[in-house]
Design a protein around this motif. Sequence first.
Motif, PDB file in Angstrom:
ATOM      1  N   LEU A  23     -13.523   7.496   0.095  1.00 25.26           N
ATOM      2  CA  LEU A  23     -12.271   7.021  -0.483  1.00 25.26           C
ATOM      3  C   LEU A  23     -11.077   7.881  -0.093  1.00 25.26           C
ATOM      4  O   LEU A  23      -9.937   7.436  -0.203  1.00 25.26           O
ATOM      5  CB  LEU A  23     -12.388   6.944  -2.008  1.00 25.26           C
ATOM      6  CG  LEU A  23     -13.411   5.945  -2.562  1.00 25.26           C
ATOM      7  CD1 LEU A  23     -13.312   5.878  -4.070  1.00 25.26           C
ATOM      8  CD2 LEU A  23     -13.213   4.562  -1.948  1.00 25.26           C
ATOM      9  N   ASP A  24     -11.320   9.121   0.340  1.00 28.15           N
ATOM     10  CA  ASP A  24     -10.200   9.976   0.759  1.00 28.15           C
ATOM     11  C   ASP A  24     -10.063  10.017   2.279  1.00 28.15           C
ATOM     12  O   ASP A  24      -9.387  10.890   2.825  1.00 28.15           O
ATOM     13  CB  ASP A  24     -10.372  11.391   0.209  1.00 28.15           C
ATOM     14  CG  ASP A  24     -11.654  12.073   0.686  1.00 28.15           C
ATOM     15  OD1 ASP A  24     -12.494  11.392   1.315  1.00 28.15           O
ATOM     16  OD2 ASP A  24     -11.811  13.274   0.410  1.00 28.15           O
ATOM     17  N   ARG A  73     -15.476  -1.237   3.487  1.00 28.01           N
ATOM     18  CA  ARG A  73     -15.521  -1.538   2.052  1.00 28.01           C
ATOM     19  C   ARG A  73     -14.275  -1.076   1.304  1.00 28.01           C
ATOM     20  O   ARG A  73     -14.039  -1.515   0.163  1.00 28.01           O
ATOM     21  CB  ARG A  73     -16.756  -0.901   1.412  1.00 28.01           C
ATOM     22  CG  ARG A  73     -18.080  -1.505   1.871  1.00 28.01           C
ATOM     23  CD  ARG A  73     -19.228  -1.000   1.028  1.00 28.01           C
ATOM     24  NE  ARG A  73     -20.506  -1.474   1.536  1.00 28.01           N
ATOM     25  CZ  ARG A  73     -21.044  -2.663   1.245  1.00 28.01           C
ATOM     26  NH1 ARG A  73     -20.385  -3.492   0.453  1.00 28.01           N
ATOM     27  NH2 ARG A  73     -22.207  -3.018   1.766  1.00 28.01           N
ATOM     28  N   ASP A  74     -13.472  -0.178   1.907  1.00 25.30           N
ATOM     29  CA  ASP A  74     -12.263   0.284   1.244  1.00 25.30           C
ATOM     30  C   ASP A  74     -11.013  -0.284   1.891  1.00 25.30           C
ATOM     31  O   ASP A  74      -9.914   0.232   1.679  1.00 25.30           O
ATOM     32  CB  ASP A  74     -12.198   1.821   1.230  1.00 25.30           C
ATOM     33  CG  ASP A  74     -11.224   2.342   0.181  1.00 25.30           C
ATOM     34  OD1 ASP A  74     -11.242   1.805  -0.943  1.00 25.30           O
ATOM     35  OD2 ASP A  74     -10.440   3.264   0.487  1.00 25.30           O
ATOM     36  N   SER A 109      -5.131  12.796  -6.962  1.00 29.86           N
ATOM     37  CA  SER A 109      -6.195  12.299  -7.826  1.00 29.86           C
ATOM     38  C   SER A 109      -6.345  13.148  -9.084  1.00 29.86           C
ATOM     39  O   SER A 109      -6.370  14.382  -9.015  1.00 29.86           O
ATOM     40  CB  SER A 109      -7.519  12.283  -7.055  1.00 29.86           C
ATOM     41  OG  SER A 109      -8.563  11.765  -7.849  1.00 29.86           O
ATOM     42  N   ARG A 156      -5.272   3.207   0.356  1.00 30.66           N
ATOM     43  CA  ARG A 156      -5.542   4.117  -0.749  1.00 30.66           C
ATOM     44  C   ARG A 156      -5.302   5.574  -0.334  1.00 30.66           C
ATOM     45  O   ARG A 156      -4.511   6.293  -0.943  1.00 30.66           O
ATOM     46  CB  ARG A 156      -6.982   3.949  -1.233  1.00 30.66           C
ATOM     47  CG  ARG A 156      -7.253   4.617  -2.569  1.00 30.66           C
ATOM     48  CD  ARG A 156      -8.756   4.738  -2.840  1.00 30.66           C
ATOM     49  NE  ARG A 156      -9.483   3.484  -2.658  1.00 30.66           N
ATOM     50  CZ  ARG A 156      -9.696   2.588  -3.620  1.00 30.66           C
ATOM     51  NH1 ARG A 156      -9.216   2.794  -4.825  1.00 30.66           N
ATOM     52  NH2 ARG A 156     -10.383   1.490  -3.366  1.00 30.66           N
ATOM     53  N   SER A 157      -5.944   6.017   0.713  1.00 35.68           N
ATOM     54  CA  SER A 157      -5.917   7.440   1.070  1.00 35.68           C
ATOM     55  C   SER A 157      -4.791   7.812   2.021  1.00 35.68           C
ATOM     56  O   SER A 157      -4.437   8.987   2.136  1.00 35.68           O
ATOM     57  CB  SER A 157      -7.242   7.831   1.723  1.00 35.68           C
ATOM     58  OG  SER A 157      -7.364   7.237   3.014  1.00 35.68           O
ATOM     59  N   ARG A 174      -3.409   3.684  -7.999  1.00 35.31           N
ATOM     60  CA  ARG A 174      -4.549   2.959  -7.445  1.00 35.31           C
ATOM     61  C   ARG A 174      -5.837   3.601  -7.966  1.00 35.31           C
ATOM     62  O   ARG A 174      -6.003   4.827  -7.902  1.00 35.31           O
ATOM     63  CB  ARG A 174      -4.554   3.008  -5.904  1.00 35.31           C
ATOM     64  CG  ARG A 174      -3.400   2.251  -5.247  1.00 35.31           C
ATOM     65  CD  ARG A 174      -3.530   0.753  -5.427  1.00 35.31           C
ATOM     66  NE  ARG A 174      -2.453   0.015  -4.780  1.00 35.31           N
ATOM     67  CZ  ARG A 174      -1.334  -0.370  -5.355  1.00 35.31           C
ATOM     68  NH1 ARG A 174      -1.123  -0.063  -6.639  1.00 35.31           N
ATOM     69  NH2 ARG A 174      -0.422  -1.066  -4.698  1.00 35.31           N
ATOM     70  N   ASP A 233     -19.226   1.536   5.362  1.00 34.42           N
ATOM     71  CA  ASP A 233     -18.963   2.424   4.231  1.00 34.42           C
ATOM     72  C   ASP A 233     -18.063   3.578   4.667  1.00 34.42           C
ATOM     73  O   ASP A 233     -18.263   4.167   5.741  1.00 34.42           O
ATOM     74  CB  ASP A 233     -20.279   2.987   3.674  1.00 34.42           C
ATOM     75  CG  ASP A 233     -21.134   1.915   3.018  1.00 34.42           C
ATOM     76  OD1 ASP A 233     -20.579   1.130   2.225  1.00 34.42           O
ATOM     77  OD2 ASP A 233     -22.343   1.862   3.303  1.00 34.42           O
TER      78      ASP A 233
END
Length: 421
Positions: free
Chosen positions: A164-165, A136-137, A363, A192-193, A384, A161
């Motif tokens: 996010l990190d 999903r990411d 973050s 992202r991560s 992001r 799933d």
Amino acid sequence: MTSADAVTVETLAEEASILDRTDPLRAFRDRFVGAETSLVYFDGNSLGRPLRASVDRLERFARDEWGGRLIRGWDESWMQLPFDIGDALGRTAIGAAAGQTVIGDSTTVLLYKLVRAAFDAAHAADPARLEIVVDRDNFPTDRYLVEGIAAERGGRVRWVDVALDAGVEPEALRAAVGPSTAVVLLSHVAYRSGYLADAAALTRIAHDAGALIVWDLCHSAGSVPVRADAWGFDLAVGCTYKYLNGGPGSPAFAYVAARLQDRLAQPIQGWMGTADVFAMGPEYRPAAGMRRFLSGTPPVVGMLAMQDTLALLDEVGIDAVREKSVALTEFAVRASDALLAPLGVTVASPRDPGARGGHVTLSHPAMRAVTARLWTQDVIPDYRDPGGLRIGLSPLSTSFAETLAGLRAIEEAVRAEGPGR
């Protein structure tokens, strides 16, 4: 600033100076346009700096090859460029033997071709295989393509799933694949991560389930070692404008393992993928080998600049690049802990360097405004959601002093844009 903070900054500055003086790759920074300026560039994971050699190459091409040879250039060299440059990229950046990598369309188009081809082949061999597995990411293009292909081909998406990190770990993939899996699509480095996936282990898991796997190498090619052949990759796609410095919108590359090339039918049938390009025959007959994965006319100008970075990688070696990358991101994490953690900024990337690619995400709720402020000050990270400022550290063009200067600017911007300003 307290005296403790001053000592911390001084210590970091001294460390950066030592790291730059002892960096075996330090001389290569001077080969990049703009490296001599005070601008801090933290966005090499989105668009790499150009090499000075590429400026000269593009000028010579326009004057001598395009201007001098004109249409003759196609017969003399241009038709072969996608394969010659593809082989060089395969050898230096992704651990692929010759004849398995080609330069072609955009990342999106090549991903569509290979995921769709893999799905069709798996489903034809076993009609029960209807699922495409993706996390999903994953990058938006990857997710959108999977949804579209599943709808187009009567398949379905199986979502994984992830935090996010972090990213897709072996246990999560093992739970998602099975007799219904046709193809798995994963990113080697999470956009992202910066999570660095265990590509060898994940490939084995997909194969144990009887599925094919497509790797997105956009954030890893040219930054971290990839061993496509040794790790048993089926297919892979990556862009060339990040760590390979191909320039804005430079064409992507496709890798197809030799054992699969004649089994797969790519879905965008164009004249460049035919067995005899100039036969202009009444029906499509796919070429053997990697030519069958081309569709239209090769983007010659767009693939010129990456040759200089590939030559540089050949000279330096991807393992040395990775060693410098780890040192840069480790320093960035240490400096972030000292300068930014007291302001509520957290590291949203893996702290284990073995599980982290070439960028670090920081973050904080104010990071969108922080990024906009920094751009006006010639400090260039990117943003992001949710609240993530990415520091992309290109090992060959980024110094430790530049990294510290950028982090100090982020500190000041967070103070200015954060709560209670």
